[in-house]
Design a protein around this motif. Structure first.
Motif, PDB file in Angstrom:
ATOM      1  N   ARG A  50       0.804  -1.218   0.000  1.00 31.63           N
ATOM      2  CA  ARG A  50       0.000   0.000   0.000  1.00 31.63           C
ATOM      3  C   ARG A  50       0.835   1.264   0.000  1.00 31.63           C
ATOM      4  O   ARG A  50       0.294   2.365  -0.090  1.00 31.63           O
ATOM      5  CB  ARG A  50      -0.907   0.004   1.238  1.00 31.63           C
ATOM      6  CG  ARG A  50      -2.092  -0.905   1.089  1.00 31.63           C
ATOM      7  CD  ARG A  50      -2.741  -1.202   2.426  1.00 31.63           C
ATOM      8  NE  ARG A  50      -3.912  -2.048   2.246  1.00 31.63           N
ATOM      9  CZ  ARG A  50      -3.863  -3.319   1.877  1.00 31.63           C
ATOM     10  NH1 ARG A  50      -2.706  -3.885   1.631  1.00 31.63           N
ATOM     11  NH2 ARG A  50      -4.971  -4.022   1.734  1.00 31.63           N
ATOM     12  N   LEU A  51       2.160   1.119   0.130  1.00 35.31           N
ATOM     13  CA  LEU A  51       3.018   2.299   0.239  1.00 35.31           C
ATOM     14  C   LEU A  51       3.269   2.926  -1.123  1.00 35.31           C
ATOM     15  O   LEU A  51       3.180   2.264  -2.152  1.00 35.31           O
ATOM     16  CB  LEU A  51       4.351   1.912   0.870  1.00 35.31           C
ATOM     17  CG  LEU A  51       4.326   1.600   2.363  1.00 35.31           C
ATOM     18  CD1 LEU A  51       5.649   0.994   2.780  1.00 35.31           C
ATOM     19  CD2 LEU A  51       4.022   2.841   3.174  1.00 35.31           C
ATOM     20  N   GLY A  52       3.619   4.208  -1.087  1.00 39.59           N
ATOM     21  CA  GLY A  52       4.056   4.871  -2.309  1.00 39.59           C
ATOM     22  C   GLY A  52       5.446   4.388  -2.674  1.00 39.59           C
ATOM     23  O   GLY A  52       6.093   3.663  -1.908  1.00 39.59           O
ATOM     24  N   TRP A  55       8.590   5.202  -0.119  1.00 37.21           N
ATOM     25  CA  TRP A  55       8.536   4.440   1.125  1.00 37.21           C
ATOM     26  C   TRP A  55       8.749   2.956   0.854  1.00 37.21           C
ATOM     27  O   TRP A  55       9.376   2.247   1.637  1.00 37.21           O
ATOM     28  CB  TRP A  55       7.189   4.638   1.819  1.00 37.21           C
ATOM     29  CG  TRP A  55       7.166   5.810   2.748  1.00 37.21           C
ATOM     30  CD1 TRP A  55       6.490   6.972   2.581  1.00 37.21           C
ATOM     31  CD2 TRP A  55       7.863   5.923   4.000  1.00 37.21           C
ATOM     32  NE1 TRP A  55       6.726   7.806   3.651  1.00 37.21           N
ATOM     33  CE2 TRP A  55       7.561   7.185   4.524  1.00 37.21           C
ATOM     34  CE3 TRP A  55       8.716   5.071   4.711  1.00 37.21           C
ATOM     35  CZ2 TRP A  55       8.072   7.621   5.739  1.00 37.21           C
ATOM     36  CZ3 TRP A  55       9.234   5.502   5.917  1.00 37.21           C
ATOM     37  CH2 TRP A  55       8.909   6.773   6.427  1.00 37.21           C
TER      38      TRP A  55
END
Lengths: 290, 327
Positions: free
Chosen positions: B127-129, B132
């Motif tokens: 779910r991270l960009g 990150w």
């Protein structure tokens, strides 16, 4: 698989999603911190002067940087020798297992022969071999054949530990390369070996990289066999064994111990990080998918 | 999981024409189809290696476990067969059973923690960009690449009773009882540190593998489940987990096997101590064999370990074959 419909939740979800970013990033930061802190603490301790290390009030950044501990570690008895031993054993085991595995993987992926299934099954089982349980018989066999205290013995053991994984991963990569490519080259006049070397081999590079990395890490790290098969001839010790005995040698010199740990871990850390992408893809195509 | 199949192109259907190198094409084609000596020559080194370095030692271990094999027999080489005597000695020893129970406890605690944390980290990473995500994956890889002996030494330093940063942190947080707390003198504390070390070392592999599995789940599936109104947990349970189940099972099997064999961390850090508090089966086997020079009992203990582990091994192989019907 079908989820229960709850219409009208869409706008609210948009808001919660934005709110959810914060704990997400906090979690990411926490993961990074937990993963890196021991590594960070090892490296910074190695650079701190002794009085900062032996203080009940730890310094998170060295106030003054010192190379003294690295000097102690490098000048310690046999450091260069053990480094050389580790390198020799590691390189030997990796090369041997690459060559042997490449041949086997080629036979499995490209040829049909009686016993092929059984061979693949044996390799899968061997990958899970209980190495820790074989120390005693291997110790006895090595003793009976005069192979105790020799780096060659370690090389052979590490070769065997890495071989099954290497065969499986290389086979996985090889099956993704269409044999038609090689056949086209053969039609154009290459013999089978040339076709393989010129066409398939370059495409195998990521697989070779992933497996040699795995072999490197395994052999570079291995402690149990190195500890129990090299007994009398201390000149043949490898770095992990040396590191584990470091504290005994230096009492409570934690600065030197951490410097030694850093020097020992550095190659693995650098290589791993440089090849990160291949590690993941190698795992995905080999160890996981089989 | 999409296992890549070999192309089933009928080999005889391919056109062939005379080659430039002038060797008879028929012989070579035959070699490709029905083998000839080539495949056997190619696998011979691997087979020989496995026979000499794996099968033979295993057979020797079985043999020794049925013999009276101590220091004398190691030197003189006149071991006698004693049937199941070693196994009887072992299985009637209460200490052995304590070790077996502890091994399973150690494994269960480790594996549960590794799987839960690994899955959470994988889901988070997904779910991270981009930035990150790269940061998390890189730090996972770094922790993973840390050599076992080095990591063990560092953990000893972190938990050092006087100058360890953990005691300092706990004391600063108000837990005054941790002032100079000797972690390695208390069985439970030493056990906990070893669990922490093994989990710290193993989560990266689990997380990265599960993360790469997650990336193969089509995003549309999530989208449609969400549009249908499923919450995050429901999507995870009903869509994501079933899709990555084979890989979850594989990682689970591997972690069980690996934690079962967590020998080095324990040997370097505590040697199984204090007392017996961190002795698990592999440590017990080596202690018995090499320290007490009871090679026979040590081998028997190793064989018990192998038998216990082969249950997991069977599961692992079944998983492997289910994915890979092509074998």
């Amino acid at each position: 698989m079908s989820a229960v419909g709850r219409p009208g939740a869409a706008p609210r979800r948009e808001a919660t999603r934005r709110l959810r970013r914060l704990p997400l990033h906090a979690g990411a930061a926490l993961t990074v911190a937990i993963c890196l802190f021991p590594v960070y603490w090892m490296v910074t301790t190695a650079f701190k002067p002794s009085r900062d290390i032996q203080s009940t009030d730890p310094q998170f950044l060295p106030r003054t940087w010192t190379l003294e501990h690295f000097r102690t570690a490098v000048q310690a008895d046999g450091f260069a020798q053990f480094w050389r031993n580790s390198l020799l054993v590691t390189a030997g085991a990796v090369l041997l297992s690459l060559v042997v595995a490449l041949a086997a993987a080629f036979a499995v992926a490209r040829m049909r022969w009686r016993g092929r299934r059984q061979f693949v099954l044996a390799v899968f089982i061997a990958q899970m071999a209980p190495w820790e349980s074989l120390i005693i018989p291997i110790y006895i066999i090595a003793r009976d054949t005069g192979m105790l205290d020799r780096l060659l013995t370690l090389t052979l053991v590490y070769f065997m530990i890495t071989l099954p994984f290497t065969v499986i991963v290389l086979r996985g990569f090889m099956t993704t390369i269409p044999p038609e490519l090689e056949e086209a080259a053969q039609v154009d006049g290459c013999n089978r070996f040339q076709a393989f070397r010129r066409i398939a081999f370059p495409l195998l590079a990521p697989g070779l990289m992933a497996t040699s990395l795995f072999g490197f890490i395994t052999a570079w790290n291995e402690f149990a066999y190195a500890n129990f098969l090299i007994i009398k001839n201390q000149d043949q010790r490898t770095l992990p064994v040396w590191l584990s005995s470091f504290q005994d040698t230096f009492g409570t010199d934690w600065g030197a111990t951490m410097a030694a740990s850093t020097l020992f871990a550095l190659p693995a850390l650098v290589i791993f990080l440089a090849l990160q992408r291949h590690v993941t893809s190698g795992l995905a195509s080999g160890a996981v998918k089989g | 999981m999409s296992a890549v199949r070999e192309r089933a192109v009928p080999r005889s259907a391919r056109p062939h024409r005379p080659r430039a190198d002038g060797r008879p094409p028929a012989a070579r084609r035959a070699a490709r189809e029905r083998g000839g000596p080539w495949p056997y020559l190619l696998v011979a080194p691997a087979v020989l290696g496995m026979l000499y370095l794996l099968v033979y030692p295993l057979a020797r271990a079985v043999l020794i476990s049925f013999q009276d094999f101590r220091l004398r027999q190691l030197i003189m080489g006149d071991a006698e067969f004693v049937g199941f005597a070693n196994y009887r000695t072992l299985l009637t020893d209460p200490r052995f059973w304590t070790v077996v129970r502890r091994t399973f406890l150690f494994m269960a605690v480790n594996v549960v923690l590794i799987m839960v944390i690994g899955l959470l980290v994988a889901l988070m990473t997904q779910r991270l960009g981009r930035l990150w995500r790269v940061a998390v994956l890189s730090s996972l890889v770094l922790a993973w690449a840390m050599p076992v002996v080095a990591a063990t030494t560092v953990f000893q330093w972190l938990f050092h009773s006087e100058f360890g940063v953990v005691n300092w942190a706990l004391t600063s947080l108000g837990f005054g009882s941790f002032e100079r707390y000797p972690w390695f003198a208390h069985g439970t504390a030493a056990f906990a540190i070893l669990v922490l070390l093994v989990v710290w070392q193993s989560v990266p592999f689990a997380a990265i593998t599960l993360y790469s599995a997650l990336t193969t789940v089509p995003a549309e599936l999530h989208e449609s489940a969400r549009i249908d109104g499923a919450g995050a947990f429901r999507v995870l349970r009903s869509v994501t987990l079933p899709m990555i189940r084979p890989i979850v099972m594989l990682v689970l099997c591997l972690e069980v096997i690996w934690t079962f064999k967590a020998f080095v961390q324990i040997w370097v850090m505590t040697r199984g101590g204090p007392g017996d508090a961190t002795t698990i089966l592999p440590v017990y086997a080596v202690q018995t064999a090499l320290s007490s020079q009871r090679y026979d009992l040590g081998s028997a203990a190793s064989m018990v370990t192998v038998i216990l582990m082969s249950g997991v091994l069977a599961l692992y192989l079944r998983q492997m074959f289910r994915q890979e019907d092509e074998l």
